[in-house]
Design a protein around this motif. Structure first.
Motif, PDB file in Angstrom:
ATOM      1  N   SER A 136       0.826  -1.206   0.000  1.00  0.00           N
ATOM      2  CA  SER A 136       0.000   0.000   0.000  1.00  0.00           C
ATOM      3  C   SER A 136       0.867   1.265   0.000  1.00  0.00           C
ATOM      4  N   TYR A 173      -6.479  -3.882  -8.008  1.00  0.00           N
ATOM      5  CA  TYR A 173      -6.206  -2.449  -8.056  1.00  0.00           C
ATOM      6  C   TYR A 173      -6.268  -1.876  -9.464  1.00  0.00           C
ATOM      7  N   ARG A 306      -6.526   3.807  -4.234  1.00  0.00           N
ATOM      8  CA  ARG A 306      -5.265   3.075  -4.079  1.00  0.00           C
ATOM      9  C   ARG A 306      -4.833   2.546  -5.436  1.00  0.00           C
ATOM     10  N   GLY A 307      -3.561   2.137  -5.537  1.00  0.00           N
ATOM     11  CA  GLY A 307      -3.053   1.633  -6.811  1.00  0.00           C
ATOM     12  C   GLY A 307      -2.432   2.776  -7.608  1.00  0.00           C
ATOM     13  N   LYS A 358     -13.939  -2.009  -4.624  1.00  0.00           N
ATOM     14  CA  LYS A 358     -13.500  -1.700  -5.978  1.00  0.00           C
ATOM     15  C   LYS A 358     -14.713  -1.499  -6.859  1.00  0.00           C
TER      16      LYS A 358
END
Ligand SMILES: *Cc1c(COP(=O)(O)O)cnc(C)c1O
Length: 386
Positions: A136, A173, A306-307, A358
């Motif tokens: 992360s 992700y 995130r990602g 997601k």
């Protein structure tokens, strides 16, 4: 006793309550049927419907034009020498692993690989070494990690892995790794590389030859507007004789495909959607722009994506501290988000999730994405004082 009429009736036609909602489920946005595929589904739904004019080899059927689809359209679309239709991305992966690897051989894959890559390797009897990612918040996959993992396998087992795999993009992700670099590194050790494009093929431009991979895998029901289960497999000239070898018992049947794969409505919906799928892939830059626009709207509201950033795919992972906080303080809180979205005719964030989830923006277009973003804003406002 149990198989009486009134019990059996529950299995008959069932309405799908989510059918008319705006759908942001990453599993589903790329698998919505086109109008042509919907018609094909009705027309070819009977079992073995495509076998009317089959002389024994599925991909040689001329009517309907499975032959031209498999031997002309797919190799060009995937950028490979030989292609086949399979029963799914995992079946494509298993066919490659089972023909290239033997029990006890090693497979190197990325740390974000899908469970089906693990299961396919396990069924083959291969050992697995995962390439670590940075964790992360970016979950970055360093291509050099493949070199290190291959070296480790050589040190531990005395020989290089039989195969390497990269997930492009990953299903958590939506990160698009540098597969070209990974391919060069693997090839320095003569290790062939499989590109798992379950979330790429049919959504974004992707070519096995341009990237430099030996195998490419796609999922019809995930990303090619097909009913499924159905998948595609692309193989290079070098490995085609191994992966597509024929049976000693029946000279026309390919062993890894168990002689025949998608044999009815599944492949017909895949073909029916193909003209539109080819066109939508050309629109990928717009899809990426839409994803970025949606992500920035959510970030403006306090969500954290995130990602990779800026993001290069419609599949995105969000952290939602406010939704989590609200869920802790309202009755039946875990399900509040699902309920609120449902009441706004939006589907696709897993029921029970609030802190992390997601979603996918694929194919929705700016207007529907605006509706979804407005709904998020509206929900935040509604629970402002919670
Ligand atoms: C969905 C998914 C698969 C599985 O695809 P099937 O066609 O259902 O086998 C494999 N890999 C990734 C990364 C996926 O997201």
């Amino acid at each position: 006793m149990t198989l009486n009429d009134s019990f059996l009736q529950k299995f008959a036609f069932i309405n799908r309550e989510t059918l008319d909602r705006i759908n942001i489920d990453p599993l589903q946005t790329g698998g919505l049927l086109t109008e042509a595929a919907r018609q094909a589904h009705m027309e070819w739904g009977d079992g073995y419907s495509i076998c009317d004019f089959c002389a024994g080899v599925l991909d040689q059927i001329k009517k309907p034009p499975i032959h031209d689809f498999v031997h002309q359209a797919l190799p060009e679309f995937l950028g490979c020498d030989e292609a086949r239709v399979t029963n799914g991305a995992r079946e494509s992966k298993f066919a490659v692993m089972h023909s290239i690897g033997k029990p006890g051989d090693w497979l190197v894959l990325d740390g974000l690989a899908h469970y089906s890559s693990y299961v396919a390797a396990e069924r083959t009897g291969m050992n697995i070494k995962a390439v670590a990612h940075s964790g992360s918040p970016e979950y970055y996959l360093d291509p050099e990690g493949y070199g290190a993992a291959i070296e480790e396998v050589i040190k531990e087992s005395g020989k290089p892995p039989a195969l390497a795999l990269v997930t492009y993009p990953d299903g958590s992700y939506g990160n698009v790794p540098d597969a070209g670099k990974i391919a060069s590194i693997c090839h320095e050790y003569d290790v062939p590389l499989l590109l798992n494009g379950a979330y790429a093929v049919g959504r974004m431009p992707v070519s096995a030859k341009e990237i430099g991979v030996d195998f490419i895998v796609g999922s019809g029901h995930k990303s090619m507007a097909a009913s499924g289960p159905v998948g595609v497999l692309g193989v290079s000239e070098e490995y085609a004789p191994v992966v597509l070898r024929k049976s000693i018992h029946n000279k026309v049947k390919e062993v890894e495909l168990l002689g025949c794969t998608a044999r009815g409505a599944t492949v017909m919906t895949l073909m029916a959607s193909f003209p539109e799928v080819v066109k939508r892939v050309r629109n990928w830059d717009q899809e990426v722009e839409n994803a970025r626009w949606f992500s920035s709207r959510l970030e403006d509201m306090g969500f954290i994506q995130r990602g990779q950033k800026p993001h290069s795919h419609d599949l995105m992972f969000f952290e939602a501290p406010r939704f989590y906080e609200i869920s802790q303080n309202v009755k039946n809180g875990r399900y509040f988000l699902y309920r609120e979205l449902k009441s706004r005719n939006i589907h696709g964030i897993k029921s029970g999730l609030t802190k992390y989830f997601k979603l996918s923006t694929f194919g929705l277009g700016k207007e529907k994405l605006g509706t979804v973003a407005d709904a998020f804003e509206d929900i935040l406002k509604k629970y402002e004082n919670v």
